[in-house]
Design a protein around this motif. Structure first.
Motif, PDB file in Angstrom:
ATOM      1  N   TRP A 194     -36.939  34.015   0.039  1.00  0.00           N
ATOM      2  CA  TRP A 194     -35.775  34.175   0.921  1.00  0.00           C
ATOM      3  C   TRP A 194     -36.188  34.070   2.389  1.00  0.00           C
ATOM      4  N   ILE A 195     -37.352  34.629   2.733  1.00  0.00           N
ATOM      5  CA  ILE A 195     -37.830  34.501   4.116  1.00  0.00           C
ATOM      6  C   ILE A 195     -37.974  33.028   4.487  1.00  0.00           C
ATOM      7  N   LEU A 196     -38.545  32.246   3.578  1.00  0.00           N
ATOM      8  CA  LEU A 196     -38.752  30.824   3.848  1.00  0.00           C
ATOM      9  C   LEU A 196     -37.424  30.082   3.952  1.00  0.00           C
ATOM     10  N   GLN A 197     -36.502  30.382   3.056  1.00  0.00           N
ATOM     11  CA  GLN A 197     -35.212  29.695   3.089  1.00  0.00           C
ATOM     12  C   GLN A 197     -34.439  30.006   4.369  1.00  0.00           C
ATOM     13  N   VAL A 198     -34.476  31.271   4.792  1.00  0.00           N
ATOM     14  CA  VAL A 198     -33.782  31.636   6.036  1.00  0.00           C
ATOM     15  C   VAL A 198     -34.423  30.926   7.221  1.00  0.00           C
ATOM     16  N   ASN A 199     -35.766  30.815   7.213  1.00  0.00           N
ATOM     17  CA  ASN A 199     -36.461  30.114   8.286  1.00  0.00           C
ATOM     18  C   ASN A 199     -36.084  28.642   8.347  1.00  0.00           C
ATOM     19  N   LEU A 200     -36.158  27.964   7.208  1.00  0.00           N
ATOM     20  CA  LEU A 200     -36.008  26.516   7.193  1.00  0.00           C
ATOM     21  C   LEU A 200     -34.555  26.058   7.135  1.00  0.00           C
ATOM     22  N   HIS A 201     -33.688  26.844   6.502  1.00  0.00           N
ATOM     23  CA  HIS A 201     -32.310  26.379   6.290  1.00  0.00           C
ATOM     24  C   HIS A 201     -31.242  27.333   6.819  1.00  0.00           C
ATOM     25  N   GLY A 202     -31.678  28.506   7.288  1.00  0.00           N
ATOM     26  CA  GLY A 202     -30.694  29.450   7.805  1.00  0.00           C
ATOM     27  C   GLY A 202     -29.818  28.893   8.909  1.00  0.00           C
ATOM     28  N   PRO A 203     -30.396  28.177   9.907  1.00  0.00           N
ATOM     29  CA  PRO A 203     -29.554  27.653  10.985  1.00  0.00           C
ATOM     30  C   PRO A 203     -28.441  26.724  10.513  1.00  0.00           C
ATOM     31  N   GLU A 204     -28.640  26.048   9.378  1.00  0.00           N
ATOM     32  CA  GLU A 204     -27.584  25.188   8.834  1.00  0.00           C
ATOM     33  C   GLU A 204     -26.343  25.997   8.467  1.00  0.00           C
ATOM     34  N   HIS A 205     -26.562  27.297   8.224  1.00  0.00           N
ATOM     35  CA  HIS A 205     -25.446  28.171   7.822  1.00  0.00           C
ATOM     36  C   HIS A 205     -25.172  29.248   8.864  1.00  0.00           C
ATOM     37  N   GLY A 206     -25.677  29.043  10.078  1.00  0.00           N
ATOM     38  CA  GLY A 206     -25.416  29.993  11.164  1.00  0.00           C
ATOM     39  C   GLY A 206     -26.261  31.243  11.116  1.00  0.00           C
ATOM     40  N   ILE A 207     -27.342  31.231  10.321  1.00  0.00           N
ATOM     41  CA  ILE A 207     -28.233  32.397  10.222  1.00  0.00           C
ATOM     42  C   ILE A 207     -29.477  32.097  11.048  1.00  0.00           C
ATOM     43  N   ASN A 208     -29.556  32.640  12.248  1.00  0.00           N
ATOM     44  CA  ASN A 208     -30.609  32.270  13.197  1.00  0.00           C
ATOM     45  C   ASN A 208     -31.583  33.402  13.511  1.00  0.00           C
ATOM     46  N   GLY A 209     -31.521  34.487  12.770  1.00  0.00           N
ATOM     47  CA  GLY A 209     -32.309  35.662  13.103  1.00  0.00           C
ATOM     48  C   GLY A 209     -33.808  35.476  13.016  1.00  0.00           C
ATOM     49  N   LEU A 210     -34.274  34.445  12.292  1.00  0.00           N
ATOM     50  CA  LEU A 210     -35.711  34.204  12.186  1.00  0.00           C
ATOM     51  C   LEU A 210     -36.155  32.997  13.008  1.00  0.00           C
ATOM     52  N   MET A 211     -35.344  32.616  13.986  1.00  0.00           N
ATOM     53  CA  MET A 211     -35.719  31.556  14.914  1.00  0.00           C
ATOM     54  C   MET A 211     -36.241  32.173  16.208  1.00  0.00           C
ATOM     55  N   ALA A 212     -37.246  31.544  16.798  1.00  0.00           N
ATOM     56  CA  ALA A 212     -37.897  32.115  17.973  1.00  0.00           C
ATOM     57  C   ALA A 212     -36.921  32.325  19.129  1.00  0.00           C
ATOM     58  N   ASP A 213     -35.932  31.432  19.252  1.00  0.00           N
ATOM     59  CA  ASP A 213     -34.989  31.541  20.363  1.00  0.00           C
ATOM     60  C   ASP A 213     -34.128  32.803  20.282  1.00  0.00           C
ATOM     61  N   HIS A 214     -34.125  33.456  19.106  1.00  0.00           N
ATOM     62  CA  HIS A 214     -33.278  34.630  18.935  1.00  0.00           C
ATOM     63  C   HIS A 214     -34.077  35.926  18.870  1.00  0.00           C
ATOM     64  N   LEU A 215     -35.356  35.888  19.256  1.00  0.00           N
ATOM     65  CA  LEU A 215     -36.142  37.112  19.303  1.00  0.00           C
ATOM     66  C   LEU A 215     -35.632  38.024  20.416  1.00  0.00           C
ATOM     67  N   PRO A 216     -35.676  39.331  20.203  1.00  0.00           N
ATOM     68  CA  PRO A 216     -35.180  40.242  21.247  1.00  0.00           C
ATOM     69  C   PRO A 216     -36.071  40.282  22.475  1.00  0.00           C
ATOM     70  N   SER A 217     -37.366  39.958  22.333  1.00  0.00           N
ATOM     71  CA  SER A 217     -38.283  39.973  23.471  1.00  0.00           C
ATOM     72  C   SER A 217     -39.518  39.157  23.111  1.00  0.00           C
ATOM     73  N   PRO A 218     -40.286  38.682  24.099  1.00  0.00           N
ATOM     74  CA  PRO A 218     -41.532  37.960  23.793  1.00  0.00           C
ATOM     75  C   PRO A 218     -42.514  38.791  22.970  1.00  0.00           C
ATOM     76  N   ALA A 219     -42.524  40.111  23.172  1.00  0.00           N
ATOM     77  CA  ALA A 219     -43.451  40.967  22.428  1.00  0.00           C
ATOM     78  C   ALA A 219     -43.163  40.942  20.930  1.00  0.00           C
TER      79      ALA A 219
END
Length: 422
Positions: free
Chosen positions: A218-243
């Protein structure tokens, strides 16, 4: 050893590192017809997996043993392979793609020289139009400052250098840190009959399997295909902070067919659990007095993030998966957690620092690093023209430093390099 004098050798693209990221980069550069050389400081291929302990198994299932041009096609997709098999996997892949690797060549300096780069190494100087940093996510073992206050007769080993219980003197062992390394090394010590104390961190526990699949599926699927379904939580652009790029991974193991590691279970098996190690003086160690709250937060971590993302992806993608399983309640606590440990009284003769790694890009003689020694970039293309990075944690997404994650990033970078050459 200083670089040899003479005219620098010229190449279009130099790749620093021949681990999984460097090899994936080599595949795509070859695909685009880009002349390149991989410089590897080690004397043999195998990357950071060579630094793992003897009983180590990959934490990701076999279905994730995938690099560009070589998808997994074995008979045990949900199994796990040991360290030595992983090393052989990379060596075989390098031979398959005829990667142009130069071993035993450590890069000591990279500097911009007009429109090219001068790259100094222990075996001479190179001139390259492009440089790709593929020197891994496990660059510099981190040891906290409190280590300097430990008595000298106590052996101190970072997890990077731990190999087996036999290398440690007789007596009890203190493991500091409960990321994947800390949890797995604790189990390794328990299996050898060692008495173990464990300083608990904040890395989240997670189920090995969730909703009918290994959790990494599921981690891999959310990473690779989540954005296709509006699930972006595991994309770098949506991290809460650089840390957040350096947050620890879920507490899992690939040993014994794969399993989750539950800290309360370790306690029931005899491990002495402690809070966060704060100070040390004259052989007395002091820990935070918050073990119950700490265990509760560790157990809640999966439900607060990865579980929500997996559930949202399953729903958005219309996947027919079993309903979520609620973990059984577990309120076990040690009878006396204690915030103080006297090493001599507990017969603690060795400490293993399972405290992770930091990035070290000091070879870069140019202002391109942020406050975490992370190259400033967009999709691996740094602010310095011709300088790239691949295989770093959260380069573009959560799995960018994993086997199935390096390929897409390397492909994009190779296309940019090939386009710039044109």
């Amino acid at each position: 050893m200083s670089p040899s004098p003479g005219t620098p050798r010229e190449v279009d693209t130099l790749v620093i590192g021949a681990g999984q990221a460097g090899l994936a980069m080599s595949y795509w550069l070859t695909h685009h017809g880009v002349e390149h050389v991989l410089l590897e400081r080690r004397g043999t291929l195998g990357g950071a997996w060579l630094d793992r302990w003897d009983s180590f198994y990959l934490n990701t299932p076999n279905f994730a043993l995938s690099l560009p041009g070589l998808p997994y096609d074995g008979q045990d997709p949900d199994g796990f392979i040991p360290r030595d098999a992983a090393v052989e996997f990379f060596r075989d892949y390098a031979a398959r793609i005829a990667a142009p690797v130069q071993l035993e060549t450590e890069v000591t300096r990279v500097a911009r020289d007009g429109e090219r780069f001068t790259v100094e190494t222990t075996h001479g100087v190179w001139s390259a139009r492009n440089v790709v940093l593929a020197n891994g996510a496990f660059q510099e073992p981190r040891v906290p400052a409190v280590a300097h206050k430990i008595p000298q007769h106590v052996l101190q080993v970072h997890s990077h250098d731990y190999r087996n219980p036999q290398q440690l003197p007789a007596g009890a062992v203190l493991v500091v840190g409960t990321g994947q390394s800390g949890g797995q090394i604790t189990e390794d010590l328990l299996a050898a009959g060692r008495e173990v104390h464990l300083s608990v961190g904040m890395c989240p526990e997670a189920p090995r399997r969730y909703r009918g699949q290994d959790v990494f599926h599921w981690i891999l699927q959310v990473n690779l295909h989540g954005p296709e379904h509006g699930i972006n939580g595991l994309m770098a652009d949506h991290l809460p902070s650089p840390a957040a790029r350096f947050a620890c991974n879920p507490l899992l193991s690939g040993n014994d067919g794969g399993h989750s590691i539950h800290l309360r279970d370790l306690g029931r098996r005899g491990v002495q659990l402690h809070g966060h190690l704060e100070t040390a003086a004259d052989g007395d160690l002091h820990f935070t007095d918050d073990l119950p709250a700490r265990l509760a937060m560790v157990e809640a971590g999966f439900g607060q993030r990865l579980k929500l993302l997996a559930d949202a992806y399953i729903a958005a993608a219309g996947i027919n998966a079993p309903e979520p399983e609620a973990p059984p309640p577990d309120g076990w606590l040690p009878e006396a957690a204690g915030s103080r440990l006297t090493l001599a009284e507990a017969d603690v003769t060795s400490i293993i620092w399972a405290t992770g790694y930091g990035l070290n890009n000091s070879i870069l003689d140019m202002p391109v690093l942020d406050g975490w020694n992370y190259p400033r970039h967009t999709r691996g293309v740094t602010e310095v023209p011709g300088l790239y990075a691949v295989g770093l944690p959260w380069l573009t997404r959560h799995v960018s430093a994993t086997l199935p994650g390096v390929g897409p990033d390397a492909e994009f970078i190779a296309e940019d390099i090939a386009g710039g050459r044109a």
